[in-house]
Structures are given as structure tokens and as C-alpha cells.
Design a protein around this motif. Sequence first.
Motif, PDB file in Angstrom:
ATOM      1  N   ASP A 267       0.830  -1.212   0.000  1.00  0.00           N
ATOM      2  CA  ASP A 267       0.000   0.000   0.000  1.00  0.00           C
ATOM      3  C   ASP A 267       0.863   1.260   0.000  1.00  0.00           C
ATOM      4  O   ASP A 267       0.620   2.200  -0.769  1.00  0.00           O
ATOM      5  CB  ASP A 267      -0.937   0.000   1.213  1.00  0.00           C
ATOM      6  N   ARG A 268       1.872   1.292   0.841  1.00  0.00           N
ATOM      7  CA  ARG A 268       2.731   2.477   0.911  1.00  0.00           C
ATOM      8  C   ARG A 268       3.608   2.605  -0.342  1.00  0.00           C
ATOM      9  O   ARG A 268       3.885   3.714  -0.796  1.00  0.00           O
ATOM     10  CB  ARG A 268       3.594   2.423   2.177  1.00  0.00           C
ATOM     11  N   ILE A 269       4.027   1.460  -0.884  1.00  0.00           N
ATOM     12  CA  ILE A 269       4.810   1.522  -2.119  1.00  0.00           C
ATOM     13  C   ILE A 269       3.948   2.076  -3.252  1.00  0.00           C
ATOM     14  O   ILE A 269       4.399   2.908  -4.054  1.00  0.00           O
ATOM     15  CB  ILE A 269       5.360   0.129  -2.484  1.00  0.00           C
ATOM     16  N   LEU A 270       2.701   1.640  -3.326  1.00  0.00           N
ATOM     17  CA  LEU A 270       1.798   2.127  -4.359  1.00  0.00           C
ATOM     18  C   LEU A 270       1.568   3.625  -4.225  1.00  0.00           C
ATOM     19  O   LEU A 270       1.609   4.372  -5.216  1.00  0.00           O
ATOM     20  CB  LEU A 270       0.468   1.375  -4.280  1.00  0.00           C
ATOM     21  N   ALA A 271       1.316   4.093  -3.010  1.00  0.00           N
ATOM     22  CA  ALA A 271       1.083   5.528  -2.797  1.00  0.00           C
ATOM     23  C   ALA A 271       2.320   6.333  -3.214  1.00  0.00           C
ATOM     24  O   ALA A 271       2.199   7.421  -3.794  1.00  0.00           O
ATOM     25  CB  ALA A 271       0.733   5.788  -1.336  1.00  0.00           C
ATOM     26  N   SER A 278       1.160  10.592 -12.313  1.00  0.00           N
ATOM     27  CA  SER A 278      -0.226  10.965 -12.014  1.00  0.00           C
ATOM     28  C   SER A 278      -1.239  10.044 -12.682  1.00  0.00           C
ATOM     29  O   SER A 278      -2.431  10.082 -12.349  1.00  0.00           O
ATOM     30  CB  SER A 278      -0.484  12.409 -12.453  1.00  0.00           C
ATOM     31  N   ARG A 279      -0.816   9.204 -13.595  1.00  0.00           N
ATOM     32  CA  ARG A 279      -1.737   8.273 -14.253  1.00  0.00           C
ATOM     33  C   ARG A 279      -2.090   7.078 -13.360  1.00  0.00           C
ATOM     34  O   ARG A 279      -3.024   6.330 -13.670  1.00  0.00           O
ATOM     35  CB  ARG A 279      -1.128   7.774 -15.570  1.00  0.00           C
ATOM     36  N   ILE A 280      -1.332   6.897 -12.289  1.00  0.00           N
ATOM     37  CA  ILE A 280      -1.588   5.758 -11.388  1.00  0.00           C
ATOM     38  C   ILE A 280      -2.788   6.073 -10.500  1.00  0.00           C
ATOM     39  O   ILE A 280      -2.753   7.015  -9.701  1.00  0.00           O
ATOM     40  CB  ILE A 280      -0.347   5.450 -10.532  1.00  0.00           C
ATOM     41  N   GLU A 281      -3.850   5.296 -10.646  1.00  0.00           N
ATOM     42  CA  GLU A 281      -5.051   5.468  -9.831  1.00  0.00           C
ATOM     43  C   GLU A 281      -5.039   4.428  -8.717  1.00  0.00           C
ATOM     44  O   GLU A 281      -4.881   3.236  -8.979  1.00  0.00           O
ATOM     45  CB  GLU A 281      -6.297   5.301 -10.701  1.00  0.00           C
ATOM     46  N   LEU A 296       0.782  -3.720  -7.962  1.00  0.00           N
ATOM     47  CA  LEU A 296       2.196  -3.335  -8.069  1.00  0.00           C
ATOM     48  C   LEU A 296       2.893  -4.096  -9.183  1.00  0.00           C
ATOM     49  O   LEU A 296       3.698  -3.541  -9.933  1.00  0.00           O
ATOM     50  CB  LEU A 296       2.927  -3.609  -6.759  1.00  0.00           C
ATOM     51  N   PHE A 297       2.597  -5.389  -9.270  1.00  0.00           N
ATOM     52  CA  PHE A 297       3.302  -6.230 -10.213  1.00  0.00           C
ATOM     53  C   PHE A 297       2.605  -6.334 -11.571  1.00  0.00           C
ATOM     54  O   PHE A 297       3.202  -6.843 -12.520  1.00  0.00           O
ATOM     55  CB  PHE A 297       3.479  -7.637  -9.626  1.00  0.00           C
ATOM     56  N   SER A 298       1.367  -5.855 -11.675  1.00  0.00           N
ATOM     57  CA  SER A 298       0.591  -6.028 -12.907  1.00  0.00           C
ATOM     58  C   SER A 298       0.407  -4.746 -13.695  1.00  0.00           C
ATOM     59  O   SER A 298       0.366  -4.776 -14.932  1.00  0.00           O
ATOM     60  CB  SER A 298      -0.791  -6.615 -12.576  1.00  0.00           C
ATOM     61  N   ASP A 299       0.274  -3.617 -13.002  1.00  0.00           N
ATOM     62  CA  ASP A 299       0.015  -2.350 -13.677  1.00  0.00           C
ATOM     63  C   ASP A 299       1.317  -1.818 -14.283  1.00  0.00           C
ATOM     64  O   ASP A 299       2.301  -1.598 -13.568  1.00  0.00           O
ATOM     65  CB  ASP A 299      -0.566  -1.350 -12.672  1.00  0.00           C
ATOM     66  N   GLN A 300       1.327  -1.572 -15.587  1.00  0.00           N
ATOM     67  CA  GLN A 300       2.554  -1.186 -16.256  1.00  0.00           C
ATOM     68  C   GLN A 300       3.069   0.170 -15.787  1.00  0.00           C
ATOM     69  O   GLN A 300       4.279   0.394 -15.688  1.00  0.00           O
ATOM     70  CB  GLN A 300       2.369  -1.169 -17.774  1.00  0.00           C
ATOM     71  N   TYR A 301       2.166   1.105 -15.482  1.00  0.00           N
ATOM     72  CA  TYR A 301       2.606   2.405 -14.984  1.00  0.00           C
ATOM     73  C   TYR A 301       3.376   2.250 -13.674  1.00  0.00           C
ATOM     74  O   TYR A 301       4.417   2.884 -13.461  1.00  0.00           O
ATOM     75  CB  TYR A 301       1.409   3.331 -14.756  1.00  0.00           C
ATOM     76  N   ILE A 302       2.852   1.390 -12.792  1.00  0.00           N
ATOM     77  CA  ILE A 302       3.501   1.192 -11.498  1.00  0.00           C
ATOM     78  C   ILE A 302       4.833   0.476 -11.673  1.00  0.00           C
ATOM     79  O   ILE A 302       5.848   0.852 -11.071  1.00  0.00           O
ATOM     80  CB  ILE A 302       2.582   0.400 -10.543  1.00  0.00           C
ATOM     81  N   ARG A 303       4.851  -0.541 -12.513  1.00  0.00           N
ATOM     82  CA  ARG A 303       6.101  -1.268 -12.772  1.00  0.00           C
ATOM     83  C   ARG A 303       7.178  -0.327 -13.310  1.00  0.00           C
ATOM     84  O   ARG A 303       8.339  -0.399 -12.911  1.00  0.00           O
ATOM     85  CB  ARG A 303       5.855  -2.407 -13.756  1.00  0.00           C
ATOM     86  N   ASP A 304       6.768   0.565 -14.212  1.00  0.00           N
ATOM     87  CA  ASP A 304       7.737   1.496 -14.794  1.00  0.00           C
ATOM     88  C   ASP A 304       8.312   2.437 -13.740  1.00  0.00           C
ATOM     89  O   ASP A 304       9.524   2.703 -13.724  1.00  0.00           O
ATOM     90  CB  ASP A 304       7.075   2.308 -15.908  1.00  0.00           C
TER      91      ASP A 304
END
Length: 337
Positions: A267-271, A278-281, A296-304
Motif C-alpha cells: 500500500d505504501r509503495i503504491l502511494a 499521475s496516471r496511477i489510480e 504493483l506487479f501487474s500495472d505497467q505504470y507502477i512497474r515502470d
Amino acid sequence: MTILGTYKCTARCENCCFDSNPFLTERLSLPEILQFIQEAAELPTCKMVVFSGGECFLLGDDLVTAVAYATSLGMITRCVTNGFWAKHPEHGRTRLEPLVRAGLKELNLSTGDYHQRWVSQDTVVNAACLATDFGLPTVIMVELQRERRVTAADIAGDPRMAGRLKRDNPSLRILESPWMPMDHNDIIEQSENRMLSQRTLHMRGGCTSVLNTVVITPHRRFGFCCGLSREKIPELNADWAPGTFNDLVEAGNADFMKIWLWVDGPDRILAWAATKDSRIEWENRYSHHCQTCLALFSDQYIRDVIREHYRERVQDVLFRYTMRLREQQGFDTHLAP
């Protein structure tokens, strides 16, 4: 350690983390189960064996043998089950008693709106009553979502449960946990205070599973946590073969991403990642930390973001990792970075 001896189950719950159903056939052999227990027992900090699934009671006599073997090695054992075997109390007693004699120490029961389409509440209560009669610490875990029929209060209101709870029995507990979808884009509605947001972020912490629990699956895969979404995250799995247990544990303990999950939690890593893109919802999308981890592991924006910016966090995370290890009672140097 958790042994998922089979993904076969008497139920076919929607959003089951392993897509368990009655038609699956692949399972671990008894020699493989015993080998995994033996290798785990050689690790000084491995104290408990959890048998889950799928439905672990479908392992039959092999489950009794495995519990007895783990007990002989000084390990505590727990079974996680839907309780189907207790539809008729006498039959339930016949199924549970050999496990108790083999050394079983705890029983966890799963129920809720999804589970009770397949296993009735009366059956679950039968199982809980039998377990407490045998003196087993027992937990009933109830699915939590905003709109639901089955609640912990309903189960506690059963006269048989109420009588046992009134005895102030610390070994019998009824808990609730958010039911999560197996797609990070889906949402199962929960109450506002259960959803991850800026308002609730301070209540979220490090993952208590990664680096603390390992898993063996029916496909001979080694899991680095027992999270609900682990099966869908390749980075949290590896191939297991006899004799590789210790090497896999050491590899996991050297992986910065797993260390970061243990220290801060998904949760904290995602935040943090959302502050970089800003595209990460993320707000009001996740109620269970395992669904956040899946994102975290599936969303490409977060992985990037993690790939490009994780070095900014390495020094701080490793410092806090070391401090937490030193604070833990019974600190073991094999976990040191």
C-alpha cells in the motif's frame, strides 16, 4: 511454511485465489510433502507448517501422515479448511480425531457468502465445535464485503457458538477479512474505512507474509509468501526441486523488492509510486493488501515507476530493514542483508 498439497476443493467460490474446484487432479505426492517439511525443518526459524489448498482434507490419510511427521520434527501444525467434512458431526469427529492424535495444533475455517454457496454455516459451526471439543485453538475467518448476508455476528449468534464464546474461551475466535477480486482492476465494495486512501494509508504497514512464509504448490512451485494473489505474480514464485529449499530462501532474502514489501508493504509503495506518475489510480480501489500487491506487479505504470526510481529508496529501506531485524526477538543472521 504453507503446503498447498492440492488445489482441488469441494467448493468453487467466485474469486478464489487459486481457481479451486472439484475437478482439479494435480497434487503433491506424500514423499514430496514430507521432503518439503524435512527441508524446512532444517531452517532454525521455521516453526510452523500450515496445510491449506484447495481443500487440504482431500489429502486424506496423507494429511494425517504429514501432520505426524511435522510434529515429530518439533513443528506446530495448522489446517485451513472449509469444514465440509463436518456436515454430520459424527463423521466430522472421525475425520478430525486422527489429525489431533497426529499432533494437529490449530484449525482455521473459511466461510462467508461465497463459501456458503457450497458449505453451509451449520457445517462450519459443527467443525468449529468439534475442534474446540478436542482443545484445538480455532479461528473462523469470514469474508468481508459491504453488502453481505453472512457476518461474524451471525455465526457468533449460533447457540452452540454462543455457549462456547460465553465461556471466554481465548482459543475460539471469529474474524473478518476483506474478500478481494483476482483482477487488480476489479473492485469488491467495502466500507469506506476499509478502502486504501490518503485517509487510511497511515493504518497500512509492511507485509507480514513475504520473508516470513514460504509455500509449496501442487505444481511444485515455491512461493515467497502465502498472499492471496501470489499465484498471479511470477516474481513471487520459483521452481522447487528436492534439495533447493535453502537456496530459494536465501535468494528471496536478497531480493530488494521483497525486502521493500516487508518493510513498507504494498500500500505504501503504491502511494509512493503515484507521486511519480499521475496516471496511477489507487485511492478507494483496494481493500486488501494482496490486491494492492497484485497491482504493483501487474500495472505497467507502477512497474515502470518502480523500475526507474527504486534506487531512490534503497538506502532508506535497507536501513529500516536492518533496524527491524535487530529489534525482533530471536533475530537470526540468515536474514541479514
